[in-house]
Design a protein around this motif. Structure first.
Motif, mmCIF file in Angstrom:
data_model
loop_
_atom_site.group_PDB
_atom_site.id
_atom_site.type_symbol
_atom_site.label_atom_id
_atom_site.label_comp_id
_atom_site.label_asym_id
_atom_site.label_seq_id
_atom_site.Cartn_x
_atom_site.Cartn_y
_atom_site.Cartn_z
ATOM 1 N N ALA A 521 0.822 -1.209 0.000
ATOM 2 C CA ALA A 521 0.000 0.000 0.000
ATOM 3 C C ALA A 521 0.855 1.259 0.000
ATOM 4 O O ALA A 521 0.431 2.306 -0.496
ATOM 5 C CB ALA A 521 -0.938 -0.004 1.206
ATOM 6 N N ILE A 522 2.085 1.149 0.541
ATOM 7 C CA ILE A 522 2.969 2.315 0.589
ATOM 8 C C ILE A 522 3.369 2.748 -0.815
ATOM 9 O O ILE A 522 3.527 3.949 -1.087
ATOM 10 C CB ILE A 522 4.217 2.006 1.445
ATOM 11 C CG1 ILE A 522 3.796 1.709 2.888
ATOM 12 C CG2 ILE A 522 5.213 3.165 1.401
ATOM 13 C CD1 ILE A 522 4.943 1.299 3.788
ATOM 14 N N LEU A 523 3.549 1.773 -1.725
ATOM 15 C CA LEU A 523 3.884 2.121 -3.108
ATOM 16 C C LEU A 523 2.797 2.994 -3.725
ATOM 17 O O LEU A 523 3.091 4.001 -4.368
ATOM 18 C CB LEU A 523 4.050 0.849 -3.944
ATOM 19 C CG LEU A 523 5.453 0.291 -4.146
ATOM 20 C CD1 LEU A 523 5.411 -0.866 -5.126
ATOM 21 C CD2 LEU A 523 6.400 1.370 -4.648
ATOM 22 N N GLY A 524 1.555 2.587 -3.535
ATOM 23 C CA GLY A 524 0.461 3.389 -4.059
ATOM 24 C C GLY A 524 0.419 4.761 -3.418
ATOM 25 O O GLY A 524 0.147 5.764 -4.087
ATOM 26 N N TRP A 525 0.681 4.808 -2.126
ATOM 27 C CA TRP A 525 0.705 6.077 -1.396
ATOM 28 C C TRP A 525 1.762 7.008 -1.964
ATOM 29 O O TRP A 525 1.510 8.196 -2.191
ATOM 30 C CB TRP A 525 0.967 5.783 0.080
ATOM 31 C CG TRP A 525 1.011 6.981 0.988
ATOM 32 C CD1 TRP A 525 -0.049 7.665 1.499
ATOM 33 C CD2 TRP A 525 2.188 7.602 1.528
ATOM 34 N NE1 TRP A 525 0.381 8.680 2.324
ATOM 35 C CE2 TRP A 525 1.747 8.665 2.357
ATOM 36 C CE3 TRP A 525 3.555 7.368 1.398
ATOM 37 C CZ2 TRP A 525 2.640 9.494 3.043
ATOM 38 C CZ3 TRP A 525 4.437 8.192 2.087
ATOM 39 C CH2 TRP A 525 3.976 9.234 2.903
ATOM 40 N N ILE A 526 2.952 6.470 -2.225
ATOM 41 C CA ILE A 526 4.024 7.276 -2.818
ATOM 42 C C ILE A 526 3.610 7.765 -4.205
ATOM 43 O O ILE A 526 3.810 8.940 -4.555
ATOM 44 C CB ILE A 526 5.336 6.467 -2.908
ATOM 45 C CG1 ILE A 526 5.892 6.192 -1.503
ATOM 46 C CG2 ILE A 526 6.372 7.204 -3.752
ATOM 47 C CD1 ILE A 526 7.094 5.262 -1.494
ATOM 48 N N GLY A 527 3.025 6.863 -4.989
ATOM 49 C CA GLY A 527 2.639 7.236 -6.346
ATOM 50 C C GLY A 527 1.635 8.367 -6.381
ATOM 51 O O GLY A 527 1.766 9.306 -7.176
ATOM 52 N N VAL A 528 0.625 8.317 -5.514
ATOM 53 C CA VAL A 528 -0.381 9.380 -5.495
ATOM 54 C C VAL A 528 0.187 10.650 -4.876
ATOM 55 O O VAL A 528 -0.135 11.766 -5.308
ATOM 56 C CB VAL A 528 -1.638 8.918 -4.737
ATOM 57 C CG1 VAL A 528 -2.652 10.057 -4.623
ATOM 58 C CG2 VAL A 528 -2.278 7.740 -5.449
ATOM 59 N N ALA A 529 1.035 10.505 -3.865
ATOM 60 C CA ALA A 529 1.644 11.683 -3.260
ATOM 61 C C ALA A 529 2.441 12.483 -4.292
ATOM 62 O O ALA A 529 2.484 13.708 -4.259
ATOM 63 C CB ALA A 529 2.554 11.272 -2.100
ATOM 64 N N VAL A 530 3.061 11.773 -5.225
ATOM 65 C CA VAL A 530 3.866 12.445 -6.250
ATOM 66 C C VAL A 530 3.005 12.963 -7.393
ATOM 67 O O VAL A 530 3.138 14.111 -7.822
ATOM 68 C CB VAL A 530 4.943 11.483 -6.794
ATOM 69 C CG1 VAL A 530 5.676 12.123 -7.978
ATOM 70 C CG2 VAL A 530 5.933 11.125 -5.704
ATOM 71 N N THR A 531 2.100 12.128 -7.889
ATOM 72 C CA THR A 531 1.335 12.505 -9.086
ATOM 73 C C THR A 531 0.014 13.175 -8.772
ATOM 74 O O THR A 531 -0.551 13.860 -9.631
ATOM 75 C CB THR A 531 1.035 11.263 -9.944
ATOM 76 O OG1 THR A 531 0.140 10.400 -9.236
ATOM 77 C CG2 THR A 531 2.310 10.496 -10.258
ATOM 78 N N GLY A 532 -0.511 12.984 -7.559
ATOM 79 C CA GLY A 532 -1.806 13.548 -7.213
ATOM 80 C C GLY A 532 -2.971 12.773 -7.776
ATOM 81 O O GLY A 532 -4.118 13.190 -7.654
ATOM 82 N N SER A 533 -2.703 11.624 -8.372
ATOM 83 C CA SER A 533 -3.752 10.869 -9.066
ATOM 84 C C SER A 533 -3.616 9.388 -8.774
ATOM 85 O O SER A 533 -2.543 8.807 -8.984
ATOM 86 C CB SER A 533 -3.657 11.118 -10.574
ATOM 87 O OG SER A 533 -4.378 10.161 -11.299
ATOM 88 N N ASP A 534 -4.700 8.762 -8.313
ATOM 89 C CA ASP A 534 -4.692 7.324 -8.114
ATOM 90 C C ASP A 534 -4.581 6.616 -9.465
ATOM 91 O O ASP A 534 -3.990 5.535 -9.556
ATOM 92 C CB ASP A 534 -5.976 6.891 -7.394
ATOM 93 C CG ASP A 534 -5.841 5.531 -6.712
ATOM 94 O OD1 ASP A 534 -4.757 5.239 -6.178
ATOM 95 O OD2 ASP A 534 -6.810 4.768 -6.720
ATOM 96 N N VAL A 568 -5.032 6.150 -2.272
ATOM 97 C CA VAL A 568 -6.006 7.199 -1.956
ATOM 98 C C VAL A 568 -5.565 8.019 -0.744
ATOM 99 O O VAL A 568 -5.957 9.176 -0.598
ATOM 100 C CB VAL A 568 -7.410 6.611 -1.715
ATOM 101 C CG1 VAL A 568 -7.844 5.768 -2.894
ATOM 102 C CG2 VAL A 568 -7.475 5.797 -0.428
ATOM 103 N N LEU A 569 -4.742 7.435 0.112
ATOM 104 C CA LEU A 569 -4.315 8.121 1.329
ATOM 105 C C LEU A 569 -3.187 9.105 1.076
ATOM 106 O O LEU A 569 -2.845 9.907 1.948
ATOM 107 C CB LEU A 569 -3.898 7.087 2.376
ATOM 108 C CG LEU A 569 -4.970 6.021 2.637
ATOM 109 C CD1 LEU A 569 -4.461 4.947 3.557
ATOM 110 C CD2 LEU A 569 -6.225 6.674 3.190
ATOM 111 N N GLY A 570 -2.601 9.039 -0.130
ATOM 112 C CA GLY A 570 -1.587 10.027 -0.502
ATOM 113 C C GLY A 570 -2.188 11.242 -1.172
ATOM 114 O O GLY A 570 -1.502 12.223 -1.422
ATOM 115 N N LYS A 571 -3.491 11.181 -1.444
ATOM 116 C CA LYS A 571 -4.158 12.264 -2.160
ATOM 117 C C LYS A 571 -4.082 13.579 -1.402
ATOM 118 O O LYS A 571 -3.861 14.649 -1.963
ATOM 119 C CB LYS A 571 -5.623 11.875 -2.386
ATOM 120 C CG LYS A 571 -6.392 12.793 -3.301
ATOM 121 C CD LYS A 571 -6.257 12.391 -4.738
ATOM 122 C CE LYS A 571 -7.253 13.111 -5.621
ATOM 123 N NZ LYS A 571 -7.102 12.759 -7.035
#
Length: 626
Positions: A521-534, A568-571
């Protein structure tokens, strides 16, 4: 300079660990500049992009021309389709302000409950989820944040509440675009037959609903601390439980694309029904906090940044060039008659107007319930017009997503796909990167549909063509810093992805083996934190998740879903969403304040999601995996 480039995961000493030290530098730069040094988001994005380019060229040996072209593709993608939909969605909102119908909508929400904490649930969580379902890409934050300000929330609280609320619905946002993207990239990297839109949606629908149960409780805690939870927990639980149950049922048994629409409507209806028979005690000091000293400065930023009719300051209760929008029951009665010559109820209570108020005070809501005066009672026709823009959006998006219509619009000339000029990149497997293909779906794009919705909205709300065009121009001015931020950060994401930096970070995390089920889940969190998009995070890491699952003997469906659910939690901490929220409330340049306000909540929810995924990957909750 424009030579072909092949992605390498371990360019430093043939070591993924050593390479990861350099690959993480752009992300560290971004977060340190934003959270520690309080640098403006647009500048932090540009500086971090430069760092990513240096790492790509100097460490990953990416040709300068290929690195620059990669950045241009990312920046273009940042504008279209992401900013394209945000800009046009905010324009639709500005039209409602321009016509005065935003005040009608605001009063409609206020009549449900005068309590700020209930308003946060209804507007930020329920209504925001509906906007996320229809548009996504920052739209719900941009719109709900100014609605909260109009009801008396101070700028930083309005932004924080909207960002925190924009979590549970994100995975199914924009009619489940993130899930569709995840299915596309993961099914091509793993032969598991379950990696389809329906099954992935069902799996995500067994993760995010649990998250939805606790988010409304966190919202009322953010608004009013422990007292908020103690006094309004029934409404928070009703909102969260009803949303979660509806999201689970819709994702598993009805329709993945319609999941958030069903959940948002069910949750809103449940809360409205509850407050008809139960109302919380509303403390007289609700909304009066030490931060009050900073309000004039924040309000000045609103006036300076978003001056002109139809702007956020009009929504916040000051006089715009076209209509006075001081809200009854929120510190003012307004200087002009609202749209449709609404009736005046001489017996209903209303707050008292105070000329020295710089911002509507939440405590005026309490006075409105106890003080004699007049309250504006809008006619049914005007209330219907106020809701019309959102009904128009629902109708247009529903038609555009009908099977036959969607298939037709996905073909030329309505949708054009082409290789980005000059880019020549190969993945580690020697095949061309699919990200080099740019999709210009100029007609079916959500932003274009929003323009059509805006035209119809202008007709329904009787806004002239000239006023509508001027409002459109002001929208670009209002979002100018957010535009730079989003384009810079998407350029950063593309450079990191196409140079191999994101692959390096993913491979480093994947080395954890069986423990990766906790870290996925951390990978997804990093990805959204950087791109702003799930959607973008799923495109970045979806394939990596299922490939890692195959190597580590883990369930690919679970890890792919975890990428989206964790993302979604990095949004709430992504720079472009911070920029959108800050611009919407006139706090451009103060994104770092909002970042620090929501970062802790993001980490708490991420830990919760990591534990849930780990349990679903164990015998304890393995029965939850389809």
């Amino acid at each position: 300079m424009f030579d072909q480039f092949k992605v390498v995961t371990d360019p430093v000493g043939d070591s993924v660990a050593l390479s990861a030290i350099f690959a993480v530098l752009p992300l560290l730069t971004l977060f340190v500049l934003l959270g520690v040094m309080k640098v403006k988001a647009w500048l932090a994005g540009v500086i971090s992009l430069v760092v990513a380019l240096i790492v790509a060229i100097a460490v990953y040996a990416m040709p300068i021309g290929q690195a620059v072209l990669s950045a241009t593709e990312g920046a273009t993608f940042g504008f279209f389709p992401i900013l394209w939909i945000v800009i046009n969605a905010i324009w639709v909102y500005n039209l409602t302000v321009e016509s005065g119908h935003f005040d009608v909508l605001r009063r409609s929400f206020e009549r449900v409950s005068p309590d700020m904490r209930i308003q946060a649930i209804i507007i930020a969580f329920c209504f925001g989820a509906l906007l996320e379902a229809l548009a996504g890409f920052g739209t719900p934050v941009a719109i709900t944040v100014v609605m909260l300000m109009a009801l008396g929330f101070r700028p930083i609280h309005a932004a924080s509440v909207s960002l925190l609320a924009n979590t549970a619905p994100v995975a199914f946002g924009a009619l489940a675009t993130p899930i569709v993207t995840l299915a596309s990239v993961s099914s091509g990297a793993n032969p598991d037959p379950r990696l389809t839109v329906d099954t992935l949606g069902a799996m995500v629908g067994r993760q995010t609903p649990i998250l939805a149960v606790v988010v409304p409780l966190m919202l009322v805690a953010l608004v009013d601390g422990r007292r908020g939870i103690r006094q309004t927990w029934p409404a928070a639980l009703v909102a969260g439980v009803s949303f979660g149950l509806a999201q689970f049922v819709a994702a598993n048994y009805i329709s993945v694309p319609l999941t958030d629409i069903v959940a948002a409507l069910v949750s809103a209806a449940a809360v409205v029904l509850l407050v008809r028979v139960w109302r919380p005690v509303t403390p007289a000091d609700l909304g009066r906090e030490p931060e009050a000293a900073a309000v004039p400065a924040a309000r000045g930023a609103v006036d300076a940044e978003l001056a002109g009719p139809g702007s956020v300051r009009a929504a916040a209760g000051t006089r715009s060039g076209t209509t006075s929008t001081a809200a009854p029951g929120l510190g003012g009665s307004g200087g002009e008659t609202p749209p449709g010559d609404p009736r005046i109820d001489e017996t209903a209570p209303v707050g008292r107007h105070r000329d020295d108020d710089l911002e509507p005070r939440p405590t005026d809501q309490v006075r409105a319930a106890t003080t004699g005066g007049r309250r504006i009672a809008d006619t049914p026709a005007e209330v219907a017009r106020a809701y019309a823009p959102y009904l128009i959006i629902i109708a247009i998006f529903s038609v555009a997503n009908l099977g036959a219509v969607k298939t037709a619009l996905a073909k030329e000339p309505w949708t054009v796909k082409f290789d980005w000029p000059g880019l020549d990149l190969l993945g580690g497997n020697g095949k061309p990167l699919s990200s080099m293909t740019f999709t210009l779906n100029w007609l079916p794009a959500a932003g274009t549909l929003m323009i059509l919705a805006g035209i119809l909205t202008a007709l329904v709300l009787r806004v002239s063509a000239g006023r509508a065009l001027r409002a459109y121009g002001r929208t670009y001015v209002e979002l100018r810093y957010a535009i730079v931020t989003v384009m810079a950060v998407l350029a950063l994401a593309y450079v990191m992805n196409q140079s191999g930096q994101t692959n390096t970070l993913g491979a480093f995390l994947a080395a954890a083996g069986g423990a990766f089920v906790f870290l996925s889940a951390i990978l997804g969190w990093i990805g959204v934190a950087v791109t702003g998009s799930d959607t973008s995070a799923n495109a970045l890491f979806g394939a990596l998740q299922v490939q890692t699952a195959a190597r580590a003997g883990l369930d690919p469906l679970l890890l792919a879903a975890a990428n989206s659910s964790g993302g979604v939690l990095g949004k709430m901490i992504s720079p472009q969403n911070l920029a959108i929220a800050a611009a919407a409330v006139g706090m451009a340049g103060r994104e770092g304040e909002i970042f620090r306000k929501v970062f802790g909540w993001s980490l708490v929810l991420l830990l919760f999601m990591c534990v849930l995924v780990a349990l679903q990957g164990s015998p304890v909750l393995s029965w939850m995996v389809p």
